[in-house]
Design an enzyme around this catalytic site. Structure first.
Site, PDB file in Angstrom:
ATOM      1  N   ARG A  46      44.159  49.205  38.212  1.00  0.00           N
ATOM      2  CA  ARG A  46      44.795  48.251  39.131  1.00  0.00           C
ATOM      3  C   ARG A  46      45.976  47.612  38.414  1.00  0.00           C
ATOM      4  O   ARG A  46      45.838  46.583  37.751  1.00  0.00           O
ATOM      5  CB  ARG A  46      43.772  47.199  39.570  1.00  0.00           C
ATOM      6  CG  ARG A  46      44.308  46.162  40.550  1.00  0.00           C
ATOM      7  CD  ARG A  46      43.183  45.211  40.960  1.00  0.00           C
ATOM      8  NE  ARG A  46      43.614  44.199  41.888  1.00  0.00           N
ATOM      9  CZ  ARG A  46      44.181  43.046  41.527  1.00  0.00           C
ATOM     10  NH1 ARG A  46      44.390  42.754  40.263  1.00  0.00           N
ATOM     11  NH2 ARG A  46      44.543  42.180  42.452  1.00  0.00           N
ATOM     12  N   SER A 117      38.359  46.836  50.687  1.00  0.00           N
ATOM     13  CA  SER A 117      38.024  45.406  50.618  1.00  0.00           C
ATOM     14  C   SER A 117      37.965  44.852  52.030  1.00  0.00           C
ATOM     15  O   SER A 117      38.912  45.026  52.797  1.00  0.00           O
ATOM     16  CB  SER A 117      39.096  44.644  49.832  1.00  0.00           C
ATOM     17  OG  SER A 117      39.138  45.086  48.504  1.00  0.00           O
ATOM     18  N   LYS A 146      43.507  37.244  40.515  1.00  0.00           N
ATOM     19  CA  LYS A 146      44.215  37.703  41.714  1.00  0.00           C
ATOM     20  C   LYS A 146      45.021  36.544  42.280  1.00  0.00           C
ATOM     21  O   LYS A 146      44.448  35.544  42.723  1.00  0.00           O
ATOM     22  CB  LYS A 146      43.200  38.221  42.743  1.00  0.00           C
ATOM     23  CG  LYS A 146      43.825  38.837  43.991  1.00  0.00           C
ATOM     24  CD  LYS A 146      42.731  39.511  44.827  1.00  0.00           C
ATOM     25  CE  LYS A 146      43.154  39.784  46.256  1.00  0.00           C
ATOM     26  NZ  LYS A 146      44.103  40.877  46.418  1.00  0.00           N
TER      27      LYS A 146
HETATM   28  N1  TZP Z   1      39.792  40.870  44.569  1.00  0.00           N
HETATM   29  C1  TZP Z   1      39.099  39.780  44.862  1.00  0.00           C
HETATM   30  S1  TZP Z   1      38.841  38.806  43.527  1.00  0.00           S
HETATM   31  C2  TZP Z   1      39.657  39.894  42.500  1.00  0.00           C
HETATM   32  C3  TZP Z   1      40.109  40.963  43.247  1.00  0.00           C
HETATM   33  C4  TZP Z   1      40.877  42.094  42.737  1.00  0.00           C
HETATM   34  C5  TZP Z   1      39.844  39.658  41.046  1.00  0.00           C
HETATM   35  C6  TZP Z   1      38.603  39.871  40.256  1.00  0.00           C
HETATM   36  O1  TZP Z   1      38.828  39.585  38.904  1.00  0.00           O
HETATM   37  P1  TZP Z   1      37.792  38.741  38.017  1.00  0.00           P
HETATM   38  O2  TZP Z   1      38.565  38.492  36.730  1.00  0.00           O
HETATM   39  O3  TZP Z   1      36.614  39.607  37.784  1.00  0.00           O
HETATM   40  O4  TZP Z   1      37.492  37.478  38.747  1.00  0.00           O
END
Ligand code: TZP
Ligand code: MG
Length: 216
Positions: A46, A117, A146
């Site tokens: 990603r 998602s 994010k």
């Molecule tokens: N989609 C929802 S939360 C997120 C994504 C890509 C980020 C998740 O990262 P982390 O560091 O595990 O909270």
């Protein structure tokens, strides 16, 4: 591309590591190798946000990480970028509601693992109809990874999806750590997906081992 069966995909979702170069404290290839040694079961590339690689640099990194996954027998999923996933013959693609529609992705990538998602039952039903193999739900907990994350959903989103008859594999995402991972599984998820708990750990292998212990 390796073509996986539904029950294999479900198993691979258990400890799903997601990252790009900006999430890592060390070289992403090293981070991925350490995470694999620690027991991750699935990987998503990603490459997103401020300072992320683009074009040829992004592709080169994707190729290196794909190689690492292939050698370890771990499916390699690409986030958002359907063209790159097709070009590299990745094992899968993960898309959000703002990306290319799932049915169109399915047309371009008939045999790939397809993750979507979703935030509502309606989105989930549509994703399933379009051929999703699994759903990502979150952010379950607050996240720093994010920029455009939606409001925290808590565990209730997983429980609600299950109560409403959504039976396909689910992974929770957002703020998941070894301290709360078990709760996500108990709420009805097949696995946990996460970025910072592994990518930003000082000891990536140990962090992955701790998470693995929490979900098995
Ligand atoms: N989609 C929802 S939360 C997120 C994504 C890509 C980020 C998740 O990262 P982390 O560091 O595990 O909270
Ligand atoms: Mg997306």
């Amino acid at each position: 591309m390796t073509i996986y069966r539904q029950h294999e995909i479900e198993e691979f979702l258990q400890l799903y590591f997601i990252m790009g170069s900006t999430n890592c404290k060390k070289d992403p290839v090293y981070v991925l190798k350490q995470a694999i040694e620690g027991g991750i079961t699935l990987f998503q590339f990603r490459e997103k946000g401020v300072g992320s690689l683009e074009g040829l640099k992004k592709k080169k990194l994707a190729e290196k990480l794909h190689r690492v996954c292939k050698d370890a027998g771990i499916p390699f999923i690409i986030n958002d970028d359907v063209e790159l996933a097709v070009e590299l013959d990745a094992d899968g693609i993960h898309i959000g509601q703002e990306d290319l529609a799932a049915n169109l992705v399915r047309e371009k990538a008939a045999d790939m693992i397809l993750g979507v998602s979703t935030h509502t039952i309606g989105e989930a039903e549509k994703a399933i109809e379009d051929g999703a193999d699994y759903l990502g739900l979150g952010p379950i907990y607050p996240t720093i990874s994010k920029d455009d994350a939606r409001e925290v959903s808590g565990l209730t989103i997983i429980e609600n999806f299950r109560k409403n008859g959504i039976t396909i594999p689910i992974v929770g995402i957002g703020g998941i750590t070894s301290a709360n991972a078990r709760d996500v599984i108990q709420a009805g998820a097949n696995g946990i997906s996460l970025i910072s708990a592994i990518a930003a750990a000082d000891d990536v292998k140990k962090a992955s081992e701790d998470l693995k212990r929490a979900v098995i």
